[in-house]
Design a protein around this motif. Sequence first.
Motif, PDB file in Angstrom:
ATOM      1  N   THR B  91       0.823  -1.216   0.000  1.00  0.00           N
ATOM      2  CA  THR B  91       0.000   0.000   0.000  1.00  0.00           C
ATOM      3  C   THR B  91       0.849   1.254   0.000  1.00  0.00           C
ATOM      4  OG1 THR B  91      -0.076  -0.025   2.398  1.00  0.00           O
ATOM      5  CG2 THR B  91      -1.864  -1.127   1.264  1.00  0.00           C
ATOM      6  N   GLN B  92       2.116   1.122   0.297  1.00  0.00           N
ATOM      7  CA  GLN B  92       2.960   2.304   0.426  1.00  0.00           C
ATOM      8  C   GLN B  92       4.104   2.258  -0.574  1.00  0.00           C
ATOM      9  OE1 GLN B  92       2.169   4.678   2.461  1.00  0.00           O
ATOM     10  NE2 GLN B  92       0.708   3.684   3.828  1.00  0.00           N
ATOM     11  N   LYS B  93       4.761   3.408  -0.734  1.00  0.00           N
ATOM     12  CA  LYS B  93       5.956   3.478  -1.563  1.00  0.00           C
ATOM     13  C   LYS B  93       7.101   3.987  -0.705  1.00  0.00           C
ATOM     14  CE  LYS B  93       5.269   1.966  -5.662  1.00  0.00           C
ATOM     15  NZ  LYS B  93       6.100   0.883  -6.146  1.00  0.00           N
ATOM     16  N   TYR B  94       8.280   3.456  -0.977  1.00  0.00           N
ATOM     17  CA  TYR B  94       9.462   3.842  -0.224  1.00  0.00           C
ATOM     18  C   TYR B  94      10.437   4.531  -1.179  1.00  0.00           C
ATOM     19  CZ  TYR B  94       7.569   0.401   3.021  1.00  0.00           C
ATOM     20  OH  TYR B  94       6.763  -0.298   3.869  1.00  0.00           O
ATOM     21  N   LEU B  95      11.381   5.228  -0.599  1.00  0.00           N
ATOM     22  CA  LEU B  95      12.382   5.860  -1.440  1.00  0.00           C
ATOM     23  C   LEU B  95      13.239   4.776  -2.105  1.00  0.00           C
ATOM     24  CD1 LEU B  95      13.300   8.605  -2.273  1.00  0.00           C
ATOM     25  CD2 LEU B  95      14.839   8.673  -0.323  1.00  0.00           C
ATOM     26  N   MET B  96      13.804   3.941  -1.236  1.00  0.00           N
ATOM     27  CA  MET B  96      14.535   2.766  -1.719  1.00  0.00           C
ATOM     28  C   MET B  96      13.859   1.577  -1.052  1.00  0.00           C
ATOM     29  SD  MET B  96      17.242   3.834  -3.480  1.00  0.00           S
ATOM     30  CE  MET B  96      18.586   2.680  -3.411  1.00  0.00           C
ATOM     31  N   ARG B  97      14.139   0.421  -1.565  1.00  0.00           N
ATOM     32  CA  ARG B  97      13.464  -0.744  -1.024  1.00  0.00           C
ATOM     33  C   ARG B  97      14.398  -1.929  -1.117  1.00  0.00           C
ATOM     34  NH1 ARG B  97       7.599  -2.561  -1.454  1.00  0.00           N
ATOM     35  NH2 ARG B  97       6.880  -0.713  -2.473  1.00  0.00           N
ATOM     36  N   TYR B  98      14.095  -2.958  -0.389  1.00  0.00           N
ATOM     37  CA  TYR B  98      14.932  -4.126  -0.456  1.00  0.00           C
ATOM     38  C   TYR B  98      14.451  -5.010  -1.593  1.00  0.00           C
ATOM     39  CZ  TYR B  98      18.490  -7.058   1.282  1.00  0.00           C
ATOM     40  OH  TYR B  98      19.654  -7.747   1.386  1.00  0.00           O
ATOM     41  N   GLY B  99      15.262  -5.180  -2.602  1.00  0.00           N
ATOM     42  CA  GLY B  99      14.844  -5.955  -3.766  1.00  0.00           C
ATOM     43  C   GLY B  99      14.799  -7.436  -3.437  1.00  0.00           C
ATOM     44  N   LEU B 100      13.656  -8.078  -3.709  1.00  0.00           N
ATOM     45  CA  LEU B 100      13.509  -9.484  -3.367  1.00  0.00           C
ATOM     46  C   LEU B 100      14.311 -10.377  -4.310  1.00  0.00           C
ATOM     47  CD1 LEU B 100       9.693  -9.560  -2.666  1.00  0.00           C
ATOM     48  CD2 LEU B 100      11.505  -9.815  -1.000  1.00  0.00           C
ATOM     49  N   GLU B 101      14.403  -9.968  -5.561  1.00  0.00           N
ATOM     50  CA  GLU B 101      14.983 -10.874  -6.546  1.00  0.00           C
ATOM     51  C   GLU B 101      16.484 -11.040  -6.375  1.00  0.00           C
ATOM     52  OE1 GLU B 101      13.203  -8.643  -9.647  1.00  0.00           O
ATOM     53  OE2 GLU B 101      12.071 -10.367 -10.369  1.00  0.00           O
ATOM     54  N   LYS B 102      17.166  -9.929  -6.127  1.00  0.00           N
ATOM     55  CA  LYS B 102      18.627 -10.020  -6.026  1.00  0.00           C
ATOM     56  C   LYS B 102      19.129  -9.796  -4.612  1.00  0.00           C
ATOM     57  CE  LYS B 102      18.999  -8.085 -10.624  1.00  0.00           C
ATOM     58  NZ  LYS B 102      19.449  -6.888 -11.351  1.00  0.00           N
ATOM     59  N   LEU B 103      18.240  -9.626  -3.672  1.00  0.00           N
ATOM     60  CA  LEU B 103      18.610  -9.351  -2.287  1.00  0.00           C
ATOM     61  C   LEU B 103      19.552  -8.155  -2.197  1.00  0.00           C
ATOM     62  CD1 LEU B 103      19.142 -12.945  -0.869  1.00  0.00           C
ATOM     63  CD2 LEU B 103      17.078 -11.597  -0.929  1.00  0.00           C
ATOM     64  N   ASN B 104      19.177  -7.099  -2.855  1.00  0.00           N
ATOM     65  CA  ASN B 104      19.995  -5.888  -2.782  1.00  0.00           C
ATOM     66  C   ASN B 104      19.062  -4.685  -2.711  1.00  0.00           C
ATOM     67  OD1 ASN B 104      18.833  -5.967  -5.248  1.00  0.00           O
ATOM     68  ND2 ASN B 104      20.645  -5.296  -6.368  1.00  0.00           N
ATOM     69  N   PHE B 105      19.644  -3.493  -2.645  1.00  0.00           N
ATOM     70  CA  PHE B 105      18.805  -2.316  -2.600  1.00  0.00           C
ATOM     71  C   PHE B 105      18.401  -1.912  -3.994  1.00  0.00           C
ATOM     72  CE2 PHE B 105      20.809  -2.236   1.409  1.00  0.00           C
ATOM     73  CZ  PHE B 105      19.732  -1.979   2.204  1.00  0.00           C
ATOM     74  N   VAL B 106      17.158  -1.568  -4.155  1.00  0.00           N
ATOM     75  CA  VAL B 106      16.700  -1.104  -5.458  1.00  0.00           C
ATOM     76  C   VAL B 106      15.935   0.185  -5.256  1.00  0.00           C
ATOM     77  CG1 VAL B 106      16.576  -3.370  -6.532  1.00  0.00           C
ATOM     78  CG2 VAL B 106      14.633  -2.532  -5.236  1.00  0.00           C
ATOM     79  N   PRO B 107      16.006   1.064  -6.227  1.00  0.00           N
ATOM     80  CA  PRO B 107      15.242   2.302  -6.127  1.00  0.00           C
ATOM     81  C   PRO B 107      13.757   1.981  -6.230  1.00  0.00           C
ATOM     82  CG  PRO B 107      16.856   2.372  -7.899  1.00  0.00           C
ATOM     83  CD  PRO B 107      16.798   0.973  -7.449  1.00  0.00           C
TER      84      PRO B 107
END
Lengths: 391, 624, 438
Positions: B91-107
């Motif tokens: 329901t929300q948006k974040y500035l950056m987020r934890y990417g599930l696919e590569k286990l890294n930070f994604v914008p």
Amino acid sequence: MLRYILKRLLFFIPTLIIISLLAFVISVKSPGNPVERIISSTQGGGEESATSANHNDLVKFWKHKLGLDLPLFYFSMQSSVLPDSLQQITDNDERKIAENKILSNAGFQKFIPKISFHFHNQYHRWLFGDGETTKGILRGDFGISIITQQKIADLISEKLPWSLFFSLCSILIAYLISIPLGVFAASKKGTRLEKIVSILVFMLPALPAFWIATLLMMTFSNPDVINVLPSSGVKPVEGFTEGISWFEKVKITLPYLILPIICFTYSSIAFLSRTMRVGMLETLSMDFIRTARAKGLSEKTVIWKHAFRNSLLPIITVFANVFPMAIGGSVILETVFTLPGMGFSIYQAIGNHDYPVIVAVFTITGFLTMLGYLVSDILYAMVDPRIKFEK
Amino acid sequence: MKKYFFLLPAIALLAYSCGCGSKKNKIENSISNKEIFTGANGEKFIHNEDAEWKESWSKENMVVVHFPGEPATLHPSNGGDEPRNIINQYTQKYLMRYGLEKLNFVPDLAKDYPTISANKLEYTYELRPEAKWDNGEAITAKDIEFTFKVLKCPLVNNPQSKSYLENLKDVVLDKSNPLKFTLVMVREYVQNADFMIDYPMLQKTFFDKQNVLDKFSLAQFSDKNFKAENDKNLSAWATAYNDAKYGMDVAFMTGAGPYKVVSWEHGQSIILEKKKNYWAANSDKLDDKALPEKIIFKINKDPNSTLLEFKSQKLDVSSAISIGQLFQLRSDSNFNSNYHNYFLNTFNYTYVALNTKPDGVKHKKIMTDKNVRRALALLTPVDDILNVVFKGVPKRMVSVVSPMKKEYNVDLSLIAYDIEKAKKILDDAGWKDSDGDGFRDKMVDGKKVKMEMDINILNNQVEWKDMATMIAESYAKAGIKLNLNAVELPVWKEKCRAHDFDLAMGVWGGYSGADDFSQLWKTEAWEKHGDNYSGFGDANSDALIDSCRFTVDDTKRIPMVKRFQKMVYDEQPYILLNANTRRVVLHKRFGNSNIYLQKPYVALNNLKLLFSGGNEMKNGVSAN
Amino acid sequence: MNKTQNIKPFSFRRHTWQQLKQNKIAFAAIWLLVFFVALAVFAPWLANDKPFYISVNQHAYFPLLSLKNQVEFFDANGKSEMMNVEQIDWKHLNYESAIFPPIAYSANTSDILNSNYKSPNEEQQFKNANGEIVEMPFRFRHFLGTNKRGEDVLSGLIYGASVSLLGGVFSMLIASMIGIFIGLIAGYFGDDKIKLQKGIVLSLLIGLVFAWFYAFDISWNLLDENSFSFFTQLLFCGLIFLLVLGIFYFIGKVLSKIAFLNSVIPIPLDNIISRTIEVVVSLPTLLLIITIAAIAKPSMLNLICIIALVQWTQIARFIRAEMLRLRNAEFIQAAEVLGLKHLQIIFRHALPNTVAPALVSISFGIASAILIESSLSFLGVGVPVEQVTWGSLINSGRENFQAWWLVVFPGLCIFLTVLVYNILGEALRDAMDVKLKR
């Protein structure tokens, strides 16, 4: 009669004050406090993750904000050697250590009591509000939950109807079953049929509700056995389709309620029917029954017309307990069937030391119980004309 | 003769129950952990092929998710429980987020990764130009600035997050570009970008219509001497902002995510519905997808009832059922053909903390000696515990860093159960049974101390009770008395922080990013009644922890982290038990059914209903 | 029976006993109760890991019978070592002969080989002296199955008997003593039968504050909660409370000499008691127990105490209701006219007639006490974690529903207990009731 009822209603006020105070003292005095719960990110399962470093400052800030650093009540009595400043220590353990230190060093002076008065105290805050978010119970505001920030009035109005519904339904059914059962057991005392029924009745309360609930669930909502009743919730999860009639709603909801109501009911049947049986036997041994029999009245008339009314007394007593049962007694069944009742939220509130919720709920239960008592006392008078109220 | 009547119903019940019991099948103990798919670009998750459609499956394009408990609140900033965080993902948006696919930070709302200044203190971001709030307003840097002001405002009820933001000094808006801004940090820190994943962005015009916060700066809020409560306007705004309605009442819930909360029945369910004309409907990003029409979080606290709901396919997804339940379900062939299911290793671990610096009065000085602590570790039958309590599913933990991380020190070896060795260590340390009461004792500071200790466990965790009982039994065999002390969570925590315990069982919730050891292991965290319960550490370890924190260069940092692990291993402040396992169940009627290695394990918004007859019209809104 | 009555003067007690003796079912119930009590008392000798007698390497040991904890243990080479009897795994030794108790398991020892819910009829495993895993010899079978950790259910039932049976009985005993006494007084005296001088009332009211201070502030802190149980604390402080009140009563007597404090006013005893009961009842039982249990340390004695403290109201209500009804009965009024003392009327004449309905309540109360204890162990409060009780056994069945033996057997025990008390209660009622037989 009316005067008596009014008098009793007037008595509600002091009793409610005592109950709310008692709830206050018990919940505040017990170890642990809600601040710990709101500032840590610890999950219910004990899983901790990164939190704050300046923990002590946070605790202080929140205790102040929630008013937990205030004295409990308008006056307090303590040993005269203890300085007032001790009240400021909000940590129970810490305060106790400090108190014991002073007490063990003091001489006989410690046996002299000292009464100190506090205008700003937690109870006052509960009665009149904190001036910001709450208005106080006297202005009809139960306050807000410390943990969820939800208005307690909302919480209660959302859940109490369900709790009341389940307990009233179950007590009604229980009475409908157990009164005839008790009368039957008394009038057929000593026969083999009566004994079998009695033993069956005895078995019921010996088995815990959660087990019966699971057994029923495993039988009636199991695709491997019979899958006719849903096993959790009180209505379809996606909600009702729009524009559906009231009658339809009831029809859809009914299957969800059957199993919970059975579980709410079964355990009280034994107790009620035994009580009824004993009451009946008592009455049957009275002189006026012998007179009635001697007059040549049929057994049916004797039992239903003469004995029945008189033996209702003990069973009426039980009625008053419906309300506290409704609120407190169903934690387990609410968990098993995922019912939206009060029990689980209060259990959680106690675990989280959510004082406003605990006090509010105890007070409301108190009020409802007293109401139940009043009703049962009035019923007494109606059943037994020998009991008089107005003197 | 009459006596037999007593037994009749009992026998009937027995017979019925026997019938129930005989249905129990032999449970396969093998764990089919599928190969983890590794993509060309470094994707790491478990990929499931689409299943063949079965007629019995539900054709509704909605996902029903099992929740064992409900969130306390869905307030965008005030709260911190796991259910809330999961729902906010959609329901929300974040500035950056934890990417599930590569286990890294994604914008997420950011257009790209930030540009970092030379001194590594300034992070410059640019927002996605198409991003919009629910009312059509564009999301600008002003909203971001507002969000951080709210989070740092002392009057806002978000104590859980305040400390994370201590390192954030200022937000500087770019004058030329309303979408560009710079976050200025206090000091270089390994989690300087990571902290963003916890905070959804807030809409300024929705939460602050009077522009009250404009008059204040972040620097003011950071200042400890700033008395926020003296300002009437700010107090009034904060009271309004803290109101429960923003977290409870669906009419007041807002967010920039692809889903919207449409109903929340307490104790029953929370329903999310896909937004119409969502601004990122055509995006390829995983976090922007919105395939199911509805996501329903259904609360069910009872294990048996959950079991039945899975059997009758009323639930689609769960990551919360117990190991035993999943084993029970796996014995049902219907379940296997309807659901994907996995055991996943997580970054969480279970430990027993030992009080290494007891006060000597309420808690005896028994575990001050690290050899004694090692003996206790040798006496802990971890393998038996895992086999009995968790059916052997979880892996043992050796170090405080998960073996799944690159920082893990492979040189550390498991402490195997060895009662004889432990007895010898204890004998050598002077703990002997001198009075023949069956328990060891020793003269400590001139007083005879019996080797009797308490272990604090949580009263609502059945498994902890089992584990602690087995440890106690094993200790008794070596002449150590261990009493179980089950307490409520707040009390448990208070006791730990006040060092009022001998042993305490706990779970640490790790995550896949770089660890900051300061919270758990710095001496400061012990002195200030923080989370260093056991009293581990000295000046050396503190220095090492700090260098781990403030070194961003991996080639230098990883050897330091390994050295730190060895230090903890040798000192034995914890007895490490196991890495916790997640159980993930997912219905096969959905495609894109990848299982990720990080919370929430399944991307609910990306689940595609495999049924393709007549549903295209409904799904037309989304690009897929 | 009439003959004996003709010879000897009528004695109520003898009459009751004779009536009871004729009731065969009641007698069977008594025997069952005796059996349960025996189980509870002899639990350590009925179910234990240690054998009565065992002979290993030509040396005989009596681990269960000896009073010492340590034993000089000889290995195969004749070397000896002082060992603790608890720490030797007797069952798995290579012994020549041994006599084990009927159930060779203590309540709290886990049998890893038979963990994960072995049902009574399932194949069980045993590790013999050579370390091989073989089928369980009949001697060491878990006759009623095991739980998750492989603890013997039968052994748990035997050890649980003492707690559940005695715990349930004692808590109800305390509760019914309080309940009957208070109920009788409330019902008999009503609002107008007791009259006190104003001075005494005034003095008592002031005394209440002081009594509270000395009893629950000063004395409560004097007794260290770590060394004294909640129960002793409560008892001690209660006594101090009454003592201080007593002192103030006498002060009040002196005060009453003053003229304007001399007049008598009726004490609304029934009202006071009814309101107190209302207060206690309106606090939801389980929640009250949870909150008190959070303060008191978990121990069986405290638990008994806590359950008693919340259960007495039920009985008091019943007794009061019955007493209200009897107050106007002819025989009570006759006794009053005859000038008998109040207490004599209450306890000799009213008590036997009011207790009957309460007996049912009490016998169900015992069951509910056992079940309260079970719901408490479900919630994890109040009950010591290591303690095996019928309730905790049932609860362990919650985790795995298919393990029916974890619920059915303890449930059966609770059922039998309730049944026994109920039959006894009813038989006693019938026997005491002189009217029925005439």
